[in-house]
Design a protein around this motif. Structure first.
Motif, PDB file in Angstrom:
ATOM      1  N   THR A  28      -9.469   4.490  -2.598  1.00 34.65           N
ATOM      2  CA  THR A  28      -8.523   3.376  -2.774  1.00 34.65           C
ATOM      3  C   THR A  28      -8.692   2.751  -4.157  1.00 34.65           C
ATOM      4  O   THR A  28      -9.772   2.816  -4.756  1.00 34.65           O
ATOM      5  CB  THR A  28      -8.729   2.274  -1.714  1.00 34.65           C
TER       6      THR A  28
ATOM      7  N   ALA B 295       0.844  -1.199   0.000  1.00 32.83           N
ATOM      8  CA  ALA B 295       0.000   0.000   0.000  1.00 32.83           C
ATOM      9  C   ALA B 295       0.875   1.243   0.000  1.00 32.83           C
ATOM     10  O   ALA B 295       1.930   1.288   0.642  1.00 32.83           O
ATOM     11  CB  ALA B 295      -0.901   0.006   1.229  1.00 32.83           C
TER      12      ALA B 295
ATOM     13  N   LEU C 195      -7.134  -0.989  -5.949  1.00 35.57           N
ATOM     14  CA  LEU C 195      -6.293  -2.174  -5.821  1.00 35.57           C
ATOM     15  C   LEU C 195      -5.921  -2.674  -7.211  1.00 35.57           C
ATOM     16  O   LEU C 195      -6.791  -2.960  -8.037  1.00 35.57           O
ATOM     17  CB  LEU C 195      -7.039  -3.265  -5.045  1.00 35.57           C
TER      18      LEU C 195
ATOM     19  N   VAL D  46      -3.843   4.552  -1.965  1.00 37.18           N
ATOM     20  CA  VAL D  46      -4.734   5.169  -0.978  1.00 37.18           C
ATOM     21  C   VAL D  46      -4.608   6.673  -1.109  1.00 37.18           C
ATOM     22  O   VAL D  46      -3.511   7.226  -0.998  1.00 37.18           O
ATOM     23  CB  VAL D  46      -4.381   4.744   0.459  1.00 37.18           C
TER      24      VAL D  46
ATOM     25  N   SER E 186      -9.597  -7.420   3.996  1.00 32.82           N
ATOM     26  CA  SER E 186     -10.764  -7.845   3.213  1.00 32.82           C
ATOM     27  C   SER E 186     -10.358  -8.607   1.959  1.00 32.82           C
ATOM     28  O   SER E 186     -11.136  -9.403   1.429  1.00 32.82           O
ATOM     29  CB  SER E 186     -11.622  -6.631   2.840  1.00 32.82           C
ATOM     30  N   SER E 187      -9.139  -8.361   1.478  1.00 35.59           N
ATOM     31  CA  SER E 187      -8.665  -9.076   0.298  1.00 35.59           C
ATOM     32  C   SER E 187      -8.146 -10.467   0.636  1.00 35.59           C
ATOM     33  O   SER E 187      -7.794 -11.238  -0.260  1.00 35.59           O
ATOM     34  CB  SER E 187      -7.549  -8.274  -0.382  1.00 35.59           C
TER      35      SER E 187
ATOM     36  N   ALA F 115      -7.167   2.530   6.223  1.00 35.22           N
ATOM     37  CA  ALA F 115      -7.770   2.102   4.947  1.00 35.22           C
ATOM     38  C   ALA F 115      -6.949   0.987   4.320  1.00 35.22           C
ATOM     39  O   ALA F 115      -7.509   0.002   3.800  1.00 35.22           O
ATOM     40  CB  ALA F 115      -7.875   3.292   4.002  1.00 35.22           C
ATOM     41  N   ALA F 116      -5.621   1.119   4.358  1.00 33.58           N
ATOM     42  CA  ALA F 116      -4.760   0.094   3.773  1.00 33.58           C
ATOM     43  C   ALA F 116      -4.888  -1.228   4.507  1.00 33.58           C
ATOM     44  O   ALA F 116      -5.006  -2.300   3.891  1.00 33.58           O
ATOM     45  CB  ALA F 116      -3.305   0.573   3.797  1.00 33.58           C
TER      46      ALA F 116
ATOM     47  N   LEU G 278      -1.844  -1.322  -3.665  1.00 35.60           N
ATOM     48  CA  LEU G 278      -3.028  -0.594  -3.206  1.00 35.60           C
ATOM     49  C   LEU G 278      -2.700   0.887  -3.139  1.00 35.60           C
ATOM     50  O   LEU G 278      -1.800   1.308  -2.402  1.00 35.60           O
ATOM     51  CB  LEU G 278      -3.462  -1.092  -1.827  1.00 35.60           C
TER      52      LEU G 278
ATOM     53  N   ARG H 223      -7.343  -2.326   6.410  1.00 33.27           N
ATOM     54  CA  ARG H 223      -8.676  -2.920   6.228  1.00 33.27           C
ATOM     55  C   ARG H 223      -8.812  -3.549   4.847  1.00 33.27           C
ATOM     56  O   ARG H 223      -9.382  -4.639   4.701  1.00 33.27           O
ATOM     57  CB  ARG H 223      -9.759  -1.853   6.425  1.00 33.27           C
ATOM     58  N   ARG H 224      -8.305  -2.848   3.833  1.00 37.14           N
ATOM     59  CA  ARG H 224      -8.417  -3.392   2.474  1.00 37.14           C
ATOM     60  C   ARG H 224      -7.569  -4.655   2.336  1.00 37.14           C
ATOM     61  O   ARG H 224      -7.968  -5.614   1.667  1.00 37.14           O
ATOM     62  CB  ARG H 224      -7.960  -2.338   1.465  1.00 37.14           C
TER      63      ARG H 224
END
Length: 485
Positions: free
Chosen positions: A53, A20, A55, A70, A96-97, A89-90, A68, A92-93
């Protein structure tokens, strides 16, 4: 908690499932990262606005599998608060990935790394103890913060402080998010004992009998009707020689029904959060111990439930506090100031250098400031400025409010010295004026009624308890320790 590591390798050379990088509006990421980002930026799929964001698959152009982007917003160095949000944000993403590991590029030194560590760890926070399926989107296990090798030592110090501050806020969130049938006064006392054992602190816990023997009339009265009996908790961190301690005081009403002055039923489930001040103070003490701050710090947490019943205290009652001052009860739902008055009086025995209390004290403060800042008042302008500056530094804003003598006039009692409510006008300030009657040392008060919990996720704050003002207190104490060195 996710493992945070410092890495000085060039970002394009770090083999990681997800890399990220923060990107300012109208700019591109550094080096070969720009090659991967170019299609998204030139194609208009990513503009760099704050919180945005994108990806992207790296396709072998860099060692990372995915990149990623941001958004950092407009040009200029990102503030620590922007870095916290970016890191959150990084992280969490990445989670989730499904990534177990990730890396984040951090431009700067210790302050920037601290902010990134705090944001990532708090952004990943979840209170899922009571959910059957706890994991949603996998679990991020390791986050590498990529920094300039010339600032490695500074970065490691920043990461250490960031981890401790985030752990303080996470503990405060955990304690406040617990349902009140778990987080009883004795539960908080046991958590305090654990902190003491972990960090070699002194710990005193008074039960009902001890509370009454100490003359803590407010705590004894508020907790009288509850089956889960009140506790008065004192934690002592002694690393500052003979210097007078800084005392932290946190209101911990583990459930507030309003007592005889019963609250409306709508939203009453949120009254488990009425112990958020005490939770933040215990969280701050965890960080104080972990960082081994060379400072004397005392934490005082009066803990109780406020429930109706045949033994409950009543409107019209008069309490005599250990200081000799008497207070007429106008509303049993103005109970927080009663138990804080006890703790503030108790603090005198330490001859404190300064006392800071925090409490979800008044709905009036929410009306005044909403959910974006805590109310700040006190009797010492230097201390107020210190607390405010600490809050600005960590993204936990506090806004100064006056304590004019007219507010004290508003709470003059009819049959006692003072009364525990001055009515609706200036409700947050008359509550502060009540507390001022029990202090004769430098003192600041934080009303966190509007900031202690939230109904939505955003940035590094998650739905439920926010942990405010645990990180503010940690920063305030770090600055005090540096000043004393």
């Amino acid at each position: 908690m996710v493992e945070i590591r410092i890495n000085t390798a060039a970002p394009e050379e770090v083999p990681t499932p997800l890399l990220a990088v923060g990107v300012r509006a109208g700019a591109s990421p550094p080096g070969r990262l720009a090659e991967v980002a170019a299609p998204a930026i030139s194609g208009g799929d990513f503009s760099g606005r704050e919180g945005e964001t994108a990806l992207l698959y790296a396709g072998g152009a860099i060692a990372a599998q995915r990149l990623l982007l941001v958004g950092l917003g407009e040009d200029g160095p990102p503030s620590p608060e922007a870095l916290r949000k970016t890191a959150a944000a990084a992280a969490r993403r990445a989670r989730s990935s499904g990534a177990r590991e990730a890396a984040l590029v951090v431009e700067g030194g210790g302050e920037e790394v601290r902010a990134a560590a705090e944001g990532a760890l708090l952004g990943l926070y979840r209170f899922s103890r009571y959910k059957s399926n706890r994991e949603e989107g996998g679990a991020l296990e390791k986050l590498e913060l990529l920094v300039d090798g010339a600032r490695e030592e500074e970065a490691r110090d920043g990461a250490r402080v960031g981890r401790a501050a985030a752990a303080a806020a996470a503990l405060a969130r955990d304690l406040a998010n617990e349902p009140s049938n778990t987080a009883t006064p004795e539960y908080l006392a046991e958590r305090a004992r654990e902190i003491a054992r972990r960090h070699g602190m002194g710990c005193t816990v008074l039960d009902r009998e001890g509370i009454e023997e100490e003359g803590l009339a407010g705590l004894a009265a508020v907790g009288r009707a509850a089956q889960n009996e009140p506790r008065f908790i004192a934690l002592e961190h002694r690393r500052g020689g003979e210097a007078p301690p800084v005392v932290l005081v946190g209101k911990a009403v583990t459930f507030d029904s309003g007592g005889i002055s019963l609250k409306p039923s709508s939203g009453m489930e949120d009254m488990k959060f009425d112990m958020s001040g005490g939770a933040a103070v215990l969280g701050a003490m965890e960080a104080v111990g972990a960082l081994e701050l060379p400072l004397n710090v005392v934490a005082l947490v009066p803990a109780t439930e406020n429930l109706p019943g045949g033994r409950a205290f009543k409107p019209g009652d008069v309490l005599r506090f250990r200081s000799g001052k008497t207070a007429e009860i106008v509303s049993t739902d103005a109970e927080g100031r009663l138990i804080l008055a006890d703790a503030l009086s108790y603090a005198r025995r330490y001859n404190p250098a300064a006392v800071v209390d925090c409490a979800t004290l008044t709905g009036a403060c929410v009306v005044a400031l909403g959910h974006h800042a805590s109310g700040l008042m006190g009797n010492d302008e230097r201390l107020i400025s210190e607390v405010r500056a600490a809050g600005e530094a960590v993204g936990e804003r506090a806004w100064p409010m006056p304590l004019f003598e007219e507010y004290t006039e508003q709470i003059k009692g009819d049959v006692a010295d003072i009364k525990n409510s001055g009515g609706r006008p200036a409700g947050a300030l008359t509550a502060g004026a009540f507390l001022k009657e029990f202090v004769d040392y430098p003192w600041a008060h934080l009303d966190i009624a509007g900031t202690a919990y939230t109904k939505k996720d955003g940035g590094y704050r998650t739905k439920g308890a926010t942990g405010i003002p645990a990180r503010l207190l940690v920063e305030f104490l770090i600055r005090r320790a540096e000043e004393a060195a």
